[in-house]
Design a protein around this motif. Structure first.
Motif, PDB file in Angstrom:
ATOM      1  N   MET A   1     -19.260 -23.081  12.265  1.00  0.00           N
ATOM      2  CA  MET A   1     -20.844 -23.382  12.716  1.00  0.00           C
ATOM      3  C   MET A   1     -21.597 -22.242  12.488  1.00  0.00           C
ATOM      4  SD  MET A   1     -21.550 -25.361  16.007  1.00  0.00           S
ATOM      5  CE  MET A   1     -23.196 -25.661  16.451  1.00  0.00           C
ATOM      6  N   VAL A   2     -22.795 -22.512  12.430  1.00  0.00           N
ATOM      7  CA  VAL A   2     -23.609 -21.355  12.187  1.00  0.00           C
ATOM      8  C   VAL A   2     -24.174 -20.926  13.572  1.00  0.00           C
ATOM      9  CG1 VAL A   2     -26.094 -20.533  11.308  1.00  0.00           C
ATOM     10  CG2 VAL A   2     -24.530 -21.965  10.154  1.00  0.00           C
ATOM     11  N   ASP A   3     -24.145 -19.589  13.853  1.00  0.00           N
ATOM     12  CA  ASP A   3     -24.630 -19.143  15.244  1.00  0.00           C
ATOM     13  C   ASP A   3     -26.156 -19.380  15.269  1.00  0.00           C
ATOM     14  OD1 ASP A   3     -25.312 -17.808  17.571  1.00  0.00           O
ATOM     15  OD2 ASP A   3     -24.247 -15.822  16.664  1.00  0.00           O
ATOM     16  N   PRO A   4     -26.540 -20.204  16.453  1.00  0.00           N
ATOM     17  CA  PRO A   4     -27.800 -20.474  16.792  1.00  0.00           C
ATOM     18  C   PRO A   4     -28.773 -19.258  16.372  1.00  0.00           C
ATOM     19  CG  PRO A   4     -26.592 -21.360  18.459  1.00  0.00           C
ATOM     20  CD  PRO A   4     -25.623 -20.437  17.582  1.00  0.00           C
ATOM     21  N   ILE A   5     -28.568 -18.080  16.972  1.00  0.00           N
ATOM     22  CA  ILE A   5     -29.585 -16.987  16.568  1.00  0.00           C
ATOM     23  C   ILE A   5     -29.879 -16.854  14.868  1.00  0.00           C
ATOM     24  CG2 ILE A   5     -27.756 -15.114  16.403  1.00  0.00           C
ATOM     25  CD1 ILE A   5     -29.718 -13.748  18.192  1.00  0.00           C
ATOM     26  N   TYR A   6     -29.252 -17.366  14.244  1.00  0.00           N
ATOM     27  CA  TYR A   6     -29.252 -17.225  12.828  1.00  0.00           C
ATOM     28  C   TYR A   6     -29.991 -18.511  12.095  1.00  0.00           C
ATOM     29  CZ  TYR A   6     -26.580 -13.044  13.064  1.00  0.00           C
ATOM     30  OH  TYR A   6     -25.994 -11.494  13.349  1.00  0.00           O
ATOM     31  N   GLN A   7     -30.202 -19.357  12.818  1.00  0.00           N
ATOM     32  CA  GLN A   7     -30.865 -20.655  12.190  1.00  0.00           C
ATOM     33  C   GLN A   7     -32.271 -20.188  12.084  1.00  0.00           C
ATOM     34  OE1 GLN A   7     -29.826 -23.887  14.795  1.00  0.00           O
ATOM     35  NE2 GLN A   7     -27.693 -24.020  13.755  1.00  0.00           N
ATOM     36  N   VAL A   8     -32.699 -20.873  10.824  1.00  0.00           N
ATOM     37  CA  VAL A   8     -34.004 -20.686  10.534  1.00  0.00           C
ATOM     38  C   VAL A   8     -34.600 -22.054  10.814  1.00  0.00           C
ATOM     39  CG1 VAL A   8     -35.880 -20.252   8.566  1.00  0.00           C
ATOM     40  CG2 VAL A   8     -33.684 -18.833   8.603  1.00  0.00           C
ATOM     41  N   PRO A   9     -35.913 -22.257  11.251  1.00  0.00           N
ATOM     42  CA  PRO A   9     -36.621 -23.460  11.693  1.00  0.00           C
ATOM     43  C   PRO A   9     -36.724 -24.125  10.245  1.00  0.00           C
ATOM     44  CG  PRO A   9     -37.246 -21.692  13.024  1.00  0.00           C
ATOM     45  CD  PRO A   9     -36.544 -21.011  12.108  1.00  0.00           C
ATOM     46  N   ASN A  10     -37.086 -25.432  10.382  1.00  0.00           N
ATOM     47  CA  ASN A  10     -36.924 -26.115   8.921  1.00  0.00           C
ATOM     48  C   ASN A  10     -38.358 -25.859   8.620  1.00  0.00           C
ATOM     49  OD1 ASN A  10     -34.541 -27.269   8.773  1.00  0.00           O
ATOM     50  ND2 ASN A  10     -34.954 -29.014  10.030  1.00  0.00           N
ATOM     51  N   GLU A  11     -39.411 -25.776   9.382  1.00  0.00           N
ATOM     52  CA  GLU A  11     -40.744 -25.558   9.016  1.00  0.00           C
ATOM     53  C   GLU A  11     -41.009 -24.273   8.252  1.00  0.00           C
ATOM     54  OE1 GLU A  11     -39.854 -25.885  12.285  1.00  0.00           O
ATOM     55  OE2 GLU A  11     -40.534 -28.159  12.553  1.00  0.00           O
ATOM     56  N   VAL A  12     -40.135 -23.261   8.996  1.00  0.00           N
ATOM     57  CA  VAL A  12     -40.213 -22.016   8.194  1.00  0.00           C
ATOM     58  C   VAL A  12     -39.524 -22.038   6.742  1.00  0.00           C
ATOM     59  CG1 VAL A  12     -39.377 -19.313   8.481  1.00  0.00           C
ATOM     60  CG2 VAL A  12     -40.265 -20.458  10.331  1.00  0.00           C
ATOM     61  N   ARG A  13     -38.435 -22.569   6.811  1.00  0.00           N
ATOM     62  CA  ARG A  13     -37.540 -22.869   5.366  1.00  0.00           C
ATOM     63  C   ARG A  13     -38.582 -23.544   4.458  1.00  0.00           C
ATOM     64  NH1 ARG A  13     -32.319 -22.296   4.646  1.00  0.00           N
ATOM     65  NH2 ARG A  13     -31.876 -22.352   6.765  1.00  0.00           N
ATOM     66  N   ASP A  14     -39.223 -24.551   4.870  1.00  0.00           N
ATOM     67  CA  ASP A  14     -40.170 -25.477   4.016  1.00  0.00           C
ATOM     68  C   ASP A  14     -41.185 -24.726   3.635  1.00  0.00           C
ATOM     69  OD1 ASP A  14     -38.484 -27.585   4.350  1.00  0.00           O
ATOM     70  OD2 ASP A  14     -39.808 -28.622   5.796  1.00  0.00           O
ATOM     71  N   PHE A  15     -41.812 -23.724   4.401  1.00  0.00           N
ATOM     72  CA  PHE A  15     -42.910 -22.905   3.998  1.00  0.00           C
ATOM     73  C   PHE A  15     -42.265 -21.900   2.909  1.00  0.00           C
ATOM     74  CE2 PHE A  15     -45.354 -18.970   4.441  1.00  0.00           C
ATOM     75  CZ  PHE A  15     -46.480 -19.410   4.291  1.00  0.00           C
ATOM     76  N   ALA A  16     -41.262 -21.505   3.286  1.00  0.00           N
ATOM     77  CA  ALA A  16     -40.789 -20.355   2.208  1.00  0.00           C
ATOM     78  C   ALA A  16     -40.461 -20.815   0.833  1.00  0.00           C
ATOM     79  CB  ALA A  16     -39.605 -19.652   2.863  1.00  0.00           C
ATOM     80  N   GLU A  17     -39.770 -22.294   0.892  1.00  0.00           N
ATOM     81  CA  GLU A  17     -39.545 -22.651  -0.342  1.00  0.00           C
ATOM     82  C   GLU A  17     -40.819 -23.050  -1.027  1.00  0.00           C
ATOM     83  OE1 GLU A  17     -37.008 -26.365  -0.188  1.00  0.00           O
ATOM     84  OE2 GLU A  17     -35.758 -25.330   1.235  1.00  0.00           O
ATOM     85  N   LYS A  18     -41.908 -23.518  -0.464  1.00  0.00           N
ATOM     86  CA  LYS A  18     -43.330 -23.869  -1.202  1.00  0.00           C
ATOM     87  C   LYS A  18     -43.760 -22.626  -1.490  1.00  0.00           C
ATOM     88  CE  LYS A  18     -44.261 -27.885   1.521  1.00  0.00           C
ATOM     89  NZ  LYS A  18     -44.793 -28.591   2.652  1.00  0.00           N
ATOM     90  N   SER A  19     -43.772 -21.513  -1.061  1.00  0.00           N
ATOM     91  CA  SER A  19     -44.246 -20.122  -1.369  1.00  0.00           C
ATOM     92  C   SER A  19     -43.507 -19.558  -2.514  1.00  0.00           C
ATOM     93  CB  SER A  19     -44.154 -19.122  -0.145  1.00  0.00           C
ATOM     94  OG  SER A  19     -44.876 -19.538   0.982  1.00  0.00           O
ATOM     95  N   VAL A  20     -42.013 -19.864  -2.799  1.00  0.00           N
ATOM     96  CA  VAL A  20     -41.595 -19.389  -3.819  1.00  0.00           C
ATOM     97  C   VAL A  20     -41.879 -20.044  -5.000  1.00  0.00           C
ATOM     98  CG1 VAL A  20     -39.135 -19.361  -4.890  1.00  0.00           C
ATOM     99  CG2 VAL A  20     -39.553 -18.275  -2.423  1.00  0.00           C
ATOM    100  N   GLU A  21     -42.138 -21.367  -4.686  1.00  0.00           N
ATOM    101  CA  GLU A  21     -42.539 -22.117  -5.961  1.00  0.00           C
ATOM    102  C   GLU A  21     -43.782 -22.059  -6.333  1.00  0.00           C
ATOM    103  OE1 GLU A  21     -41.866 -24.704  -9.131  1.00  0.00           O
ATOM    104  OE2 GLU A  21     -40.068 -24.245  -7.557  1.00  0.00           O
ATOM    105  N   GLN A  22     -44.770 -21.732  -5.411  1.00  0.00           N
ATOM    106  CA  GLN A  22     -46.120 -21.221  -5.855  1.00  0.00           C
ATOM    107  C   GLN A  22     -46.150 -19.919  -6.465  1.00  0.00           C
ATOM    108  OE1 GLN A  22     -48.042 -21.483  -2.008  1.00  0.00           O
ATOM    109  NE2 GLN A  22     -48.813 -23.533  -2.476  1.00  0.00           N
ATOM    110  N   ALA A  23     -45.230 -19.109  -6.046  1.00  0.00           N
ATOM    111  CA  ALA A  23     -45.191 -17.970  -6.819  1.00  0.00           C
ATOM    112  C   ALA A  23     -44.941 -17.955  -8.267  1.00  0.00           C
ATOM    113  CB  ALA A  23     -44.397 -16.932  -5.995  1.00  0.00           C
ATOM    114  N   ARG A  24     -43.700 -18.717  -8.307  1.00  0.00           N
ATOM    115  CA  ARG A  24     -43.336 -19.095  -9.656  1.00  0.00           C
ATOM    116  C   ARG A  24     -44.299 -19.613 -10.737  1.00  0.00           C
ATOM    117  NH1 ARG A  24     -37.979 -19.968 -11.842  1.00  0.00           N
ATOM    118  NH2 ARG A  24     -36.915 -20.007  -9.747  1.00  0.00           N
ATOM    119  N   LYS A  25     -45.036 -20.544 -10.095  1.00  0.00           N
ATOM    120  CA  LYS A  25     -45.994 -21.193 -11.003  1.00  0.00           C
ATOM    121  C   LYS A  25     -47.184 -20.152 -11.215  1.00  0.00           C
ATOM    122  CE  LYS A  25     -45.461 -25.878  -9.447  1.00  0.00           C
ATOM    123  NZ  LYS A  25     -45.773 -27.097  -8.413  1.00  0.00           N
TER     124      LYS A  25
END
Length: 119
Positions: A1-25
């Motif tokens: 199980m992942v230690d809760p201290i290292y979990q990234v909130p879904n909102e932050v993960r979604d934002f990061a994914e969109k940012s990477v995709e925008q940078a790629r485009k």
């Protein structure tokens, strides 16, 4: 199980994914414009023979390397824990070292060919 201290909130993960995709485009748009500029300048009479091949190879290698970095960024965004991030980074470094070595060989050969071409 992942230690809760290292979990990234879904909102932050979604934002990061969109940012990477925008940078790629954005990069793809820049790369397309740069490729068009490179193609138009190699038709000039002052450009030495073989320079088009060298320029095209160098540009395609740079593009491949940037795309590999974007791929890594997308994988890191989806990583579940720090260990996975370190593993992804290690794999990336290993594969990029091999790619850069091969690219250097190919570019060196293209440069050598371009210097032996006659005008």
């Amino acid at each position: 199980m992942v230690d809760p201290i290292y979990q990234v909130p879904n909102e932050v993960r979604d934002f990061a994914e969109k940012s990477v995709e925008q940078a790629r485009k954005a990069f793809e748009g820049f790369a397309g414009a740069a490729q068009k500029a490179l193609t138009s300048t190699t038709d000039l009479p002052i450009v030495p023979p073989g320079a088009k091949d060298v320029g095209s190879k160098a540009f395609s290698f740079a593009e491949a390397n940037v795309n590999a970095a974007f791929d890594l960024a997308q994988k890191i965004v989806k990583a579940k824990d720090p260990q996975e991030v370190f593993q992804l980074q290690a794999e990336y470094v290993k594969s990029q070292l091999a790619a850069v070595q091969e690219q250097a060989k190919e570019l060196g050969a293209a440069i050598q060919r371009s210097t032996t071409l006659k005008s």
